[in-house]
Design a protein around this motif. Sequence first.
Motif, PDB file in Angstrom:
ATOM      1  N   ARG A   7       0.838  -1.218   0.000  1.00 37.20           N
ATOM      2  CA  ARG A   7       0.000   0.000   0.000  1.00 37.20           C
ATOM      3  C   ARG A   7       0.863   1.256   0.000  1.00 37.20           C
ATOM      4  O   ARG A   7       0.591   2.216  -0.734  1.00 37.20           O
ATOM      5  N   ALA A   8       1.929   1.253   0.823  1.00 39.42           N
ATOM      6  CA  ALA A   8       2.838   2.410   0.878  1.00 39.42           C
ATOM      7  C   ALA A   8       3.549   2.594  -0.461  1.00 39.42           C
ATOM      8  O   ALA A   8       3.734   3.724  -0.931  1.00 39.42           O
ATOM      9  N   ALA A   9       3.925   1.484  -1.100  1.00 41.99           N
ATOM     10  CA  ALA A   9       4.610   1.548  -2.398  1.00 41.99           C
ATOM     11  C   ALA A   9       3.691   2.122  -3.473  1.00 41.99           C
ATOM     12  O   ALA A   9       4.136   2.861  -4.361  1.00 41.99           O
ATOM     13  N   MET A  10       2.393   1.814  -3.392  1.00 45.48           N
ATOM     14  CA  MET A  10       1.439   2.343  -4.378  1.00 45.48           C
ATOM     15  C   MET A  10       1.305   3.862  -4.265  1.00 45.48           C
ATOM     16  O   MET A  10       1.240   4.572  -5.274  1.00 45.48           O
ATOM     17  N   VAL A  11       1.295   4.359  -3.034  1.00 42.74           N
ATOM     18  CA  VAL A  11       1.233   5.819  -2.825  1.00 42.74           C
ATOM     19  C   VAL A  11       2.539   6.469  -3.293  1.00 42.74           C
ATOM     20  O   VAL A  11       2.526   7.504  -3.964  1.00 42.74           O
ATOM     21  N   ALA A  12       3.681   5.840  -2.968  1.00 44.15           N
ATOM     22  CA  ALA A  12       4.988   6.365  -3.388  1.00 44.15           C
ATOM     23  C   ALA A  12       5.072   6.461  -4.911  1.00 44.15           C
ATOM     24  O   ALA A  12       5.624   7.424  -5.461  1.00 44.15           O
ATOM     25  N   ASN A  13       4.502   5.480  -5.600  1.00 39.53           N
ATOM     26  CA  ASN A  13       4.506   5.464  -7.071  1.00 39.53           C
ATOM     27  C   ASN A  13       3.726   6.652  -7.639  1.00 39.53           C
ATOM     28  O   ASN A  13       4.163   7.293  -8.607  1.00 39.53           O
ATOM     29  N   LEU A  14       2.578   6.969  -7.035  1.00 39.26           N
ATOM     30  CA  LEU A  14       1.787   8.122  -7.487  1.00 39.26           C
ATOM     31  C   LEU A  14       2.536   9.431  -7.232  1.00 39.26           C
ATOM     32  O   LEU A  14       2.542  10.332  -8.083  1.00 39.26           O
ATOM     33  N   LYS A  15       3.191   9.527  -6.082  1.00 40.08           N
ATOM     34  CA  LYS A  15       3.976  10.732  -5.761  1.00 40.08           C
ATOM     35  C   LYS A  15       5.128  10.896  -6.754  1.00 40.08           C
ATOM     36  O   LYS A  15       5.427  12.012  -7.195  1.00 40.08           O
ATOM     37  N   SER A  16       5.765   9.788  -7.126  1.00 43.33           N
ATOM     38  CA  SER A  16       6.866   9.836  -8.102  1.00 43.33           C
ATOM     39  C   SER A  16       6.368  10.313  -9.463  1.00 43.33           C
ATOM     40  O   SER A  16       7.053  11.071 -10.157  1.00 43.33           O
ATOM     41  N   ALA A  17       5.161   9.870  -9.850  1.00 42.57           N
ATOM     42  CA  ALA A  17       4.585  10.288 -11.135  1.00 42.57           C
ATOM     43  C   ALA A  17       4.350  11.799 -11.150  1.00 42.57           C
ATOM     44  O   ALA A  17       4.621  12.476 -12.148  1.00 42.57           O
TER      45      ALA A  17
END
Length: 343
Positions: free
Chosen positions: A151-161
């Motif tokens: 779940r944390a990785a999914m949020v991090a991915n959106l922030k990176s985008a």
Amino acid sequence: MTLPALHNTGVLYRRILSQFPQDITLAFAYGSGVFKQHGTSQGQMERNMLDFVFAVDDPVTWHTMNLLQNRKHYSILKLLGPMKISSIQSEYGAAVYYNTLVPVDGRIIKYGVISTESLIDDLMHWKTMYVAGRLHKPVKMLVQGENLKLRAAMVANLKSAVTASFLMLPESFTEEDLFLQIAGLSYAGDFRMVLGEDKSKVANIVKNNTEHFKTLYSNILQDCPQVVYKPQQGKLEVDKSPEGQFIQLMALPRTLQQRITKLVDPPGKNRDVEEILLQMAQDPDCGAVVQQGISSIVKSSSISQSIKGIATAGLLKTVSYSSKKLMKMWKGWRRRPPVSQMS
């Protein structure tokens, strides 16, 4: 993260999922069969193939069970057994194993299997940007377990985008500009956009799904100290100072930082990443180099995954799938207005 259910489709997805082994950590559906795209009628949408990704903790066990339940889904590679299928999944391409053109419950589907570990790695570091790129755009979440690291990785991915897009956009821009930039990240450098994909694909994804993009990104934008976000006007202003750009560059996923370093640092200098990014932050071409870095990640993973797809799909299905893609590209090209109307 879960997006609103589409009209009358909940039962369909549950019926399809029920035909697979149930130990799935994350499952989502995506693409033109799930979200209405600009220029696609409801009837066309219902005829389009449904695309799925399943993340599983133990691919060998999952493929063992799936071979027992759904042996016909696999190409001739099924003869190699679940251990070999799992190693082909993890060691080649983008660490995803796809079965395509599979008839299930009256629809044609394609489904990719990725290990939870490989998915987290891609989301955090953009190692291939293959599934991470899918998750930059709205998807229909079907299963989402309690794996907090995922779940944390999914949020991090959106922030990176968001961060990567800020670096490629001007100082002020609209929500639509941002969503077009984000939606285009995983197509930058993808050879299939030259041959096989509808050229207006990115615009088609965004036009009909702006509210879905807002659902994904509005909280991130409101909490981001790098941007002034005016949701009522749909406008944003980002910090383009060298200091602001340096903070953004330092927040990029590790693989992208490495690709940027490779592009900028002459051989033999061996400067550290921070020093190179500090120099990049002051360069007017900073955004173009970030774009090049993303393109190099996507190019290598899209080519290797497509080559792997020939083996996992089998030759007949590959020819059938590719011809459908080329037909979509042709239809998209025909829909475009003449140059005189565009100018």
